[in-house]
Design a protein around this motif. Structure first.
Motif, PDB file in Angstrom:
ATOM      1  N   PHE A 129      63.896 -10.588  49.915  1.00 47.64           N
ATOM      2  CA  PHE A 129      62.922 -11.511  50.204  1.00 47.64           C
ATOM      3  C   PHE A 129      61.829 -11.074  50.854  1.00 47.64           C
ATOM      4  CE2 PHE A 129      66.214 -14.597  50.127  1.00 47.64           C
ATOM      5  CZ  PHE A 129      65.834 -15.873  50.200  1.00 47.64           C
ATOM      6  N   ALA A 130      60.426 -11.759  50.820  1.00 51.71           N
ATOM      7  CA  ALA A 130      59.083 -11.227  51.455  1.00 51.71           C
ATOM      8  C   ALA A 130      58.909 -12.575  52.300  1.00 51.71           C
ATOM      9  CB  ALA A 130      58.038 -11.114  50.249  1.00 51.71           C
ATOM     10  N   VAL A 131      58.376 -12.582  53.283  1.00 48.44           N
ATOM     11  CA  VAL A 131      57.742 -13.610  54.002  1.00 48.44           C
ATOM     12  C   VAL A 131      56.281 -13.528  53.989  1.00 48.44           C
ATOM     13  CG1 VAL A 131      57.274 -14.341  56.493  1.00 48.44           C
ATOM     14  CG2 VAL A 131      59.729 -13.592  56.122  1.00 48.44           C
ATOM     15  N   LEU A 132      55.664 -14.742  53.581  1.00 50.30           N
ATOM     16  CA  LEU A 132      54.269 -14.743  53.284  1.00 50.30           C
ATOM     17  C   LEU A 132      53.826 -15.753  54.618  1.00 50.30           C
ATOM     18  CD1 LEU A 132      53.989 -15.931  49.683  1.00 50.30           C
ATOM     19  CD2 LEU A 132      54.433 -13.700  50.774  1.00 50.30           C
ATOM     20  N   GLY A 133      52.976 -14.797  55.451  1.00 52.24           N
ATOM     21  CA  GLY A 133      52.786 -15.238  56.711  1.00 52.24           C
ATOM     22  C   GLY A 133      52.833 -14.443  57.859  1.00 52.24           C
ATOM     23  N   SER A 134      52.096 -14.315  58.958  1.00 50.69           N
ATOM     24  CA  SER A 134      52.240 -13.318  59.901  1.00 50.69           C
ATOM     25  C   SER A 134      52.129 -14.164  61.408  1.00 50.69           C
ATOM     26  CB  SER A 134      51.370 -12.218  59.837  1.00 50.69           C
ATOM     27  OG  SER A 134      50.036 -12.635  59.827  1.00 50.69           O
ATOM     28  N   GLY A 135      52.043 -15.444  61.247  1.00 49.98           N
ATOM     29  CA  GLY A 135      52.082 -16.165  62.585  1.00 49.98           C
ATOM     30  C   GLY A 135      53.244 -16.352  63.397  1.00 49.98           C
ATOM     31  N   PHE A 136      53.168 -16.959  64.491  1.00 52.46           N
ATOM     32  CA  PHE A 136      54.372 -17.133  65.307  1.00 52.46           C
ATOM     33  C   PHE A 136      55.574 -17.488  64.605  1.00 52.46           C
ATOM     34  CE2 PHE A 136      57.187 -20.250  67.295  1.00 52.46           C
ATOM     35  CZ  PHE A 136      57.695 -19.335  68.366  1.00 52.46           C
ATOM     36  N   TRP A 137      55.328 -18.743  63.797  1.00 47.97           N
ATOM     37  CA  TRP A 137      56.741 -19.192  63.016  1.00 47.97           C
ATOM     38  C   TRP A 137      57.362 -18.431  61.936  1.00 47.97           C
ATOM     39  CZ3 TRP A 137      59.855 -22.963  64.832  1.00 47.97           C
ATOM     40  CH2 TRP A 137      60.508 -23.484  63.772  1.00 47.97           C
ATOM     41  N   ALA A 138      56.318 -17.718  61.310  1.00 44.69           N
ATOM     42  CA  ALA A 138      56.526 -16.510  60.282  1.00 44.69           C
ATOM     43  C   ALA A 138      57.559 -15.277  60.834  1.00 44.69           C
ATOM     44  CB  ALA A 138      55.393 -16.129  59.622  1.00 44.69           C
ATOM     45  N   THR A 139      56.914 -15.084  62.037  1.00 44.23           N
ATOM     46  CA  THR A 139      57.599 -13.931  62.604  1.00 44.23           C
ATOM     47  C   THR A 139      58.867 -14.196  63.426  1.00 44.23           C
ATOM     48  OG1 THR A 139      55.254 -13.058  62.812  1.00 44.23           O
ATOM     49  CG2 THR A 139      57.225 -11.986  64.181  1.00 44.23           C
ATOM     50  N   GLU A 140      58.617 -15.263  64.231  1.00 45.08           N
ATOM     51  CA  GLU A 140      60.000 -15.521  65.186  1.00 45.08           C
ATOM     52  C   GLU A 140      60.980 -16.055  64.404  1.00 45.08           C
ATOM     53  OE1 GLU A 140      60.083 -14.145  67.952  1.00 45.08           O
ATOM     54  OE2 GLU A 140      57.923 -13.303  67.474  1.00 45.08           O
ATOM     55  N   GLU A 156      68.067  -9.834  52.248  1.00 48.47           N
ATOM     56  CA  GLU A 156      67.119  -8.364  52.775  1.00 48.47           C
ATOM     57  C   GLU A 156      65.783  -8.869  52.716  1.00 48.47           C
ATOM     58  OE1 GLU A 156      66.103  -3.826  51.219  1.00 48.47           O
ATOM     59  OE2 GLU A 156      67.473  -4.968  50.017  1.00 48.47           O
ATOM     60  N   LEU A 157      65.376  -8.551  53.949  1.00 48.55           N
ATOM     61  CA  LEU A 157      63.855  -8.746  54.300  1.00 48.55           C
ATOM     62  C   LEU A 157      63.055  -7.435  53.713  1.00 48.55           C
ATOM     63  CD1 LEU A 157      61.331 -10.182  55.533  1.00 48.55           C
ATOM     64  CD2 LEU A 157      61.897  -9.201  57.695  1.00 48.55           C
ATOM     65  N   VAL A 158      62.358  -7.451  52.897  1.00 47.92           N
ATOM     66  CA  VAL A 158      61.777  -6.401  52.159  1.00 47.92           C
ATOM     67  C   VAL A 158      60.113  -6.187  52.793  1.00 47.92           C
ATOM     68  CG1 VAL A 158      60.705  -5.627  49.858  1.00 47.92           C
ATOM     69  CG2 VAL A 158      62.944  -6.573  50.111  1.00 47.92           C
ATOM     70  N   GLY A 159      59.514  -7.136  53.018  1.00 54.04           N
ATOM     71  CA  GLY A 159      58.143  -6.925  53.443  1.00 54.04           C
ATOM     72  C   GLY A 159      57.519  -8.312  53.942  1.00 54.04           C
ATOM     73  N   ILE A 160      56.516  -8.234  54.777  1.00 54.62           N
ATOM     74  CA  ILE A 160      55.750  -9.403  55.125  1.00 54.62           C
ATOM     75  C   ILE A 160      54.399  -9.114  54.827  1.00 54.62           C
ATOM     76  CG2 ILE A 160      54.932 -10.586  57.434  1.00 54.62           C
ATOM     77  CD1 ILE A 160      57.377  -9.523  58.697  1.00 54.62           C
ATOM     78  N   SER A 186      50.740  -6.098  59.474  1.00 57.45           N
ATOM     79  CA  SER A 186      51.438  -4.781  59.930  1.00 57.45           C
ATOM     80  C   SER A 186      52.198  -4.690  61.195  1.00 57.45           C
ATOM     81  CB  SER A 186      50.212  -3.668  60.050  1.00 57.45           C
ATOM     82  OG  SER A 186      49.819  -3.331  58.657  1.00 57.45           O
ATOM     83  N   ALA A 187      51.720  -5.612  62.165  1.00 56.70           N
ATOM     84  CA  ALA A 187      52.483  -5.668  63.597  1.00 56.70           C
ATOM     85  C   ALA A 187      53.587  -6.528  63.344  1.00 56.70           C
ATOM     86  CB  ALA A 187      51.568  -6.492  64.565  1.00 56.70           C
ATOM     87  N   ALA A 188      53.550  -7.699  62.565  1.00 61.28           N
ATOM     88  CA  ALA A 188      54.799  -8.419  62.178  1.00 61.28           C
ATOM     89  C   ALA A 188      55.871  -7.413  61.505  1.00 61.28           C
ATOM     90  CB  ALA A 188      54.417  -9.732  61.378  1.00 61.28           C
ATOM     91  N   GLY A 189      55.502  -6.617  60.309  1.00 63.28           N
ATOM     92  CA  GLY A 189      56.279  -5.858  59.519  1.00 63.28           C
ATOM     93  C   GLY A 189      56.961  -4.864  60.617  1.00 63.28           C
ATOM     94  N   GLU A 190      56.276  -4.207  61.459  1.00 60.28           N
ATOM     95  CA  GLU A 190      56.779  -3.229  62.442  1.00 60.28           C
ATOM     96  C   GLU A 190      57.895  -3.801  63.319  1.00 60.28           C
ATOM     97  OE1 GLU A 190      55.095  -0.059  65.901  1.00 60.28           O
ATOM     98  OE2 GLU A 190      53.474  -1.528  64.745  1.00 60.28           O
ATOM     99  N   ARG A 191      57.501  -4.925  63.659  1.00 55.56           N
ATOM    100  CA  ARG A 191      58.622  -5.737  64.541  1.00 55.56           C
ATOM    101  C   ARG A 191      59.795  -5.792  63.808  1.00 55.56           C
ATOM    102  NH1 ARG A 191      58.016 -11.183  68.212  1.00 55.56           N
ATOM    103  NH2 ARG A 191      60.437 -11.091  68.962  1.00 55.56           N
ATOM    104  N   HIS A 192      59.890  -6.147  62.704  1.00 49.50           N
ATOM    105  CA  HIS A 192      61.314  -6.437  61.763  1.00 49.50           C
ATOM    106  C   HIS A 192      61.547  -5.024  61.046  1.00 49.50           C
ATOM    107  CE1 HIS A 192      61.531 -10.510  63.149  1.00 49.50           C
ATOM    108  NE2 HIS A 192      60.536 -10.626  62.957  1.00 49.50           N
ATOM    109  N   GLY A 193      60.867  -4.044  61.127  1.00 46.13           N
ATOM    110  CA  GLY A 193      61.192  -2.837  60.395  1.00 46.13           C
ATOM    111  C   GLY A 193      61.045  -2.618  59.060  1.00 46.13           C
ATOM    112  N   VAL A 194      60.048  -3.512  58.266  1.00 45.87           N
ATOM    113  CA  VAL A 194      59.524  -3.679  57.297  1.00 45.87           C
ATOM    114  C   VAL A 194      57.921  -3.457  57.159  1.00 45.87           C
ATOM    115  CG1 VAL A 194      61.495  -5.064  56.550  1.00 45.87           C
ATOM    116  CG2 VAL A 194      59.404  -6.187  57.233  1.00 45.87           C
ATOM    117  N   PRO A 195      57.634  -3.110  55.828  1.00 43.45           N
ATOM    118  CA  PRO A 195      56.060  -3.144  55.640  1.00 43.45           C
ATOM    119  C   PRO A 195      55.438  -4.444  55.674  1.00 43.45           C
ATOM    120  CG  PRO A 195      57.164  -1.806  53.995  1.00 43.45           C
ATOM    121  CD  PRO A 195      58.319  -2.754  54.609  1.00 43.45           C
ATOM    122  N   GLY A 196      54.265  -4.278  56.447  1.00 43.71           N
ATOM    123  CA  GLY A 196      53.449  -5.252  56.380  1.00 43.71           C
ATOM    124  C   GLY A 196      52.150  -5.115  55.597  1.00 43.71           C
TER     125      GLY A 196
END
Length: 298
Positions: A3-14, A27-31, A40-50
């Motif tokens: 999976f990739a998450v599209l979005g880097s705001g509160f709801w996307a990240t949290e 498996e979360l692959v990237g944001i 990048s900050a959202a990806g770093e929080r979850h250990g994946v590339p942003g």
């Protein structure tokens, strides 16, 4: 499933990313985000590339979990479907019937699975409530959702699209429809009015003759904020209690699992993109009814 998450705001990240990072079968692959620093900050929080490179990310995943404003979601959902990705969509699917139909059409053309993340529909308590409703002869129902969206402690206080006059209906209305329609039947017409403080009141007519009322607000005082859901008929009033705080993660995890099951079997999910488009048609009719002060058909 990757999976990739599209979005880097509160709801996307949290919610979206946090749920996927903890999911045992995904498996979360990237944001992806429009703002490279936030992604990048959202990806770093979850250990994946942003990243801001959407095409490269879509080529590397099986599915996307989208958490973006409804004006932005349609174009990206269509691109993801055309890239062969299964879609976990946010509500509302779009802010116009044309855009919602475009998303549903892209899903059908690509043959990918889709699920709209309507949080209440992915909770065990809701499934039990709908089973009870199915055993009853119902004549009506009611949803009240009074939110303090822009209060100082609200994570959505900076949301631009939720500040629009019609936003309470489009933001909270999909949740109401996701509960009332499976219990009472599809909505065929609406009447409505808007109070001076922006609260929207809508009367929905359902196929088969039942009626329901929906009251939603984004600007309720914290003292009056809250949610109420019930249907009524020969078995009395069936009340669905609001969930405990911070339960959206669990609901999202269920939605992920159900998207994977739909992708595996090739079956349609009850809350797929086509249903999301049907919701948009109801919301558009309700908005017309509020603005015109007259009954509008769906």
């Amino acid at each position: 499933m990757r999976f990739a998450v599209l979005g880097s705001g509160f709801w996307a990240t949290e919610v979206h990313a946090a749920s996927l990072a903890a999911h045992p079968d995904a498996e979360l692959v990237g944001i992806w985000g429009r703002d490279g620093a936030k992604a990048s900050a959202a990806g770093e929080r979850h250990g994946v590339p942003g990243t801001t490179d959407l095409d490269a990310l879509l080529a590397d995943v099986d599915a996307v979990s989208i958490s973006l404003p409804p004006s932005v979601q349609p174009d990206l959902a269509v691109r993801a479907a055309q890239a062969g990705c299964h879609l976990l969509l946010e509500k509302p699917v779009a802010l116009s019937v044309a855009d919602a139909d475009r998303v549903a059409g892209a899903v059908a053309d690509a043959g990918v699975a889709s699920v709209v993340f309507l949080t209440y529909r992915f909770r065990d308590s809701t499934a039990t409530w709908l089973e009870q409703a199915a055993r009853s002869t119902l004549v009506g129902g009611h949803v009240t959702w009074l939110a303090s969206t822009f209060a100082a402690d609200s994570p959505f206080r900076q949301s631009v699209w939720r500040a629009e006059p019609g936003a309470p209906l489009w933001d909270l209305g999909p949740h109401a429809l996701s509960l009332l329609e499976p219990a009472l039947g599809p909505v065929v017409a609406a009447q409505g009015a808007r109070a001076a403080d922006g609260t929207v009141n809508v009367v929905l007519e359902h196929e088969g003759g039942a009626t329901s009322t929906v009251t939603v607000s984004a600007t309720a005082s914290p003292l009056s904020a809250g949610e109420e859901f019930w249907v009524h008929g020969d078995a009395g009033r069936l009340v669905l209690l609001p969930p405990p705080a911070r339960s959206a993660h669990e609901a999202h995890a269920v939605a992920v699992s159900e998207l994977q099951a739909a992708a595996l079997t090739g079956g349609a999910h009850p809350c797929d993109a086509a249903y999301g488009a049907a919701q948009v048609r109801v919301l558009a009719a309700a908005e017309r009814a509020v603005e015109a002060g007259a009954r509008q058909t769906v």
